[in-house]
Write a protein that holds these residues in place. Sequence first.
Motif, PDB file in Angstrom:
ATOM      1  N   HIS A 491       0.776  -1.413   0.379  1.00 38.62           N
ATOM      2  CA  HIS A 491       0.022  -0.039  -0.113  1.00 38.62           C
ATOM      3  C   HIS A 491       0.534   1.439  -0.364  1.00 38.62           C
ATOM      4  O   HIS A 491       0.710   2.371  -0.852  1.00 38.62           O
ATOM      5  CB  HIS A 491      -1.089   0.291   1.673  1.00 38.62           C
ATOM      6  CG  HIS A 491      -2.109   1.258   1.158  1.00 38.62           C
ATOM      7  ND1 HIS A 491      -3.137   1.572   0.186  1.00 38.62           N
ATOM      8  CD2 HIS A 491      -2.588   2.450   1.597  1.00 38.62           C
ATOM      9  CE1 HIS A 491      -3.557   2.308   0.591  1.00 38.62           C
ATOM     10  NE2 HIS A 491      -3.147   2.611   0.882  1.00 38.62           N
ATOM     11  N   LEU A 492       1.925   1.631   0.507  1.00 40.90           N
ATOM     12  CA  LEU A 492       2.838   2.256   0.255  1.00 40.90           C
ATOM     13  C   LEU A 492       3.084   2.586  -0.668  1.00 40.90           C
ATOM     14  O   LEU A 492       3.898   4.009  -0.716  1.00 40.90           O
ATOM     15  CB  LEU A 492       4.216   1.979   2.083  1.00 40.90           C
ATOM     16  CG  LEU A 492       3.639   1.858   3.534  1.00 40.90           C
ATOM     17  CD1 LEU A 492       5.306   2.168   4.116  1.00 40.90           C
ATOM     18  CD2 LEU A 492       2.945   3.099   3.609  1.00 40.90           C
ATOM     19  N   GLU A 493       3.974   1.797  -2.097  1.00 40.28           N
ATOM     20  CA  GLU A 493       4.427   2.081  -3.010  1.00 40.28           C
ATOM     21  C   GLU A 493       2.887   2.524  -3.834  1.00 40.28           C
ATOM     22  O   GLU A 493       2.897   2.932  -4.952  1.00 40.28           O
ATOM     23  CB  GLU A 493       4.565   0.301  -3.592  1.00 40.28           C
ATOM     24  CG  GLU A 493       5.913  -0.290  -2.754  1.00 40.28           C
ATOM     25  CD  GLU A 493       6.153  -1.937  -2.904  1.00 40.28           C
ATOM     26  OE1 GLU A 493       5.381  -1.678  -3.772  1.00 40.28           O
ATOM     27  OE2 GLU A 493       6.564  -2.411  -2.017  1.00 40.28           O
ATOM     28  N   VAL A 494       2.085   1.928  -3.376  1.00 43.45           N
ATOM     29  CA  VAL A 494       0.859   2.815  -4.407  1.00 43.45           C
ATOM     30  C   VAL A 494       0.591   3.690  -3.953  1.00 43.45           C
ATOM     31  O   VAL A 494      -0.003   4.704  -4.430  1.00 43.45           O
ATOM     32  CB  VAL A 494      -0.933   2.439  -4.019  1.00 43.45           C
ATOM     33  CG1 VAL A 494      -2.206   2.342  -4.256  1.00 43.45           C
ATOM     34  CG2 VAL A 494      -0.558   0.631  -4.494  1.00 43.45           C
ATOM     35  N   ILE A 495       0.663   4.367  -2.741  1.00 42.31           N
ATOM     36  CA  ILE A 495       0.509   5.630  -2.473  1.00 42.31           C
ATOM     37  C   ILE A 495       1.524   7.083  -2.347  1.00 42.31           C
ATOM     38  O   ILE A 495       1.377   7.856  -3.397  1.00 42.31           O
ATOM     39  CB  ILE A 495       0.643   6.343  -0.765  1.00 42.31           C
ATOM     40  CG1 ILE A 495      -0.461   5.447   0.445  1.00 42.31           C
ATOM     41  CG2 ILE A 495       0.861   7.529  -0.351  1.00 42.31           C
ATOM     42  CD1 ILE A 495      -0.627   5.631   1.388  1.00 42.31           C
ATOM     43  N   ALA A 496       3.021   6.011  -2.396  1.00 46.02           N
ATOM     44  CA  ALA A 496       4.111   6.671  -3.187  1.00 46.02           C
ATOM     45  C   ALA A 496       3.962   7.310  -5.056  1.00 46.02           C
ATOM     46  O   ALA A 496       3.759   8.563  -5.220  1.00 46.02           O
ATOM     47  CB  ALA A 496       5.078   5.694  -2.955  1.00 46.02           C
ATOM     48  N   GLY A 497       3.502   6.048  -5.293  1.00 47.62           N
ATOM     49  CA  GLY A 497       2.587   6.313  -7.162  1.00 47.62           C
ATOM     50  C   GLY A 497       2.169   7.003  -7.255  1.00 47.62           C
ATOM     51  O   GLY A 497       2.158   8.202  -8.380  1.00 47.62           O
ATOM     52  N   ALA A 498       0.663   7.111  -6.034  1.00 42.50           N
ATOM     53  CA  ALA A 498      -0.431   8.937  -5.815  1.00 42.50           C
ATOM     54  C   ALA A 498       0.304  10.079  -5.873  1.00 42.50           C
ATOM     55  O   ALA A 498       0.217  11.004  -5.733  1.00 42.50           O
ATOM     56  CB  ALA A 498      -0.782   7.691  -4.926  1.00 42.50           C
TER      57      ALA A 498
END
Length: 549
Positions: A491-498
């Motif tokens: 989920h942190l990777e998703v947040i980073a992308g966003a």
Amino acid sequence: MTPEELSLAISACLKDAVAAGEIGLSASAVPAEVRVERPKNRDHGDWATNIALQLSKQAGTNPREFATILSARLKTINGVSAVDIAGPGFLNITVDAAAAGALAKAIVEAGPEYGTNTALAGHTVNMEFVSANPTGPLHIGHTRWAALGDAIARVLRASGAEVTAEYYINDAGTQMNTFAQSVYNRLHGLPVPDGGYPGQYIADLGHEVLSEHPDIRELTEVAAIPVIRAAAYEAQMKDIQATLADFGVEFDVFFSEQELHDAGAIESAVARLREQGHVFDDGGAVWLRTTDFGDDKDRVMIRANGEPTYFAADAAYYLSKKDRGFTEKIYLLGADHHGYINRLKAIAAAAGDDPEVNIEVLIGQLVSVNGAKLSKRAGNIIELKDLIDWLGKDAVRYSLARFPADSPLTLDPDLLKKHSNENPVFYVQYAHARTRGAARNAVAAGVDRSAFEASLLDHATENELLSYLGSYPSIVAKAAELREPHRIARHLEVIAGAYHRWYDACRIAPMGDEPVTDVNRTRLWLNDATSQVLANGLDLLGVSAPERM
């Protein structure tokens, strides 16, 4: 509007509908909080709940009718702009920009507490992991559970559980005698004993023993062995603890198996389990009838020669945990320990516990590292401290945390050393460093957080970023429930992308001589909210959140 606030609002609407006689449920049947999740298709709204499907049968109505009644009340909630009924009775909820944007300020104000929850409040957990024999350095076989075990403990605490992280020191038995004999032989220039421990670290331990006991070589072998055993054991445990500290892993308790024996806990355990009616004698040995609880065979506790088995120590150790007030005991074991599951659960059942509630055994699969070299000190293993020196604590811990424990894993050092988006730990850490750099640049341009207007966060990338930030608490709760910290990493990777997409689309600091406006100030809140969530999540994984990269 946070997911928690929406959850409570839905619950309040349910209670009002029940009180008004619109829904045929008792007040006690209405949950205090209603689970809300992000719909798979964001075109369907910001949040979704299946509460109508869950409660409609109990209410004596069909799900869509239930959803229709609840929908009418949800539309009156301040901040909810639309409610749609989908499929058999799902409710898709859209919040207005101001309600969605308010989350940024709430996150910043919550700080490190954002994402914590009380789902496991009241749970008292003993979690045992690593528990390597104190006869040598920690190696790659211990690495996965050191990283995952510590992360699981952190995530459980974040969900309200009271967790004691425990290391069981296997300091009893023949392996300790062989360990002492190995050091003795090295001190006297003798070959490694049969089944003994080779490696330079044994010589290093010998030097430590010699510095502490300069006359050790003058003692007879019989007199020297106990001294060597105690001194070498203490030195090796210090090495293990120092390596764990370098890896960012802390234990609340280091529990000695030898102390179980010395305190008579083995005999006490046998007596207690005999009182429960589960111990029997056969062939001169003492057995625990574990087949009554699903084990494939009964287990010997005391051999015919009077010597206790490792299983007897396992039973005594379990009872120790129970006596110390731990209602839940979690064991993290290696890939070769599948056979332990039934026997440990049988011990729990024989002790009067519920093996489906009071004990949990997690099995981790093997991990390997391409290109890793055998330890120069130990000779036949890949040491954890060498991995830390080679790849770095953060890279190793994050990489181990982002995969389920039951999946075999091979780490790619070339990837982990890359300063690019291909490297997951760099990707997330860089996002955090970028938030801090953006904040510094904004402050230098005169932007501060003196104003916040949630409705100004109306860009598509802001809506996306806010949605992922809002999902973070539920991700943490799910990770704790399932003992799966990899959910947080992903989920942190998703947040980073966003965040990167938002950063590229929306300026925080004004351009050139443009004046600072409330848009800039409000975006700084969102930037800092993202920074906080990334830092919180990385901390749960035992990984640092750098200010600069």
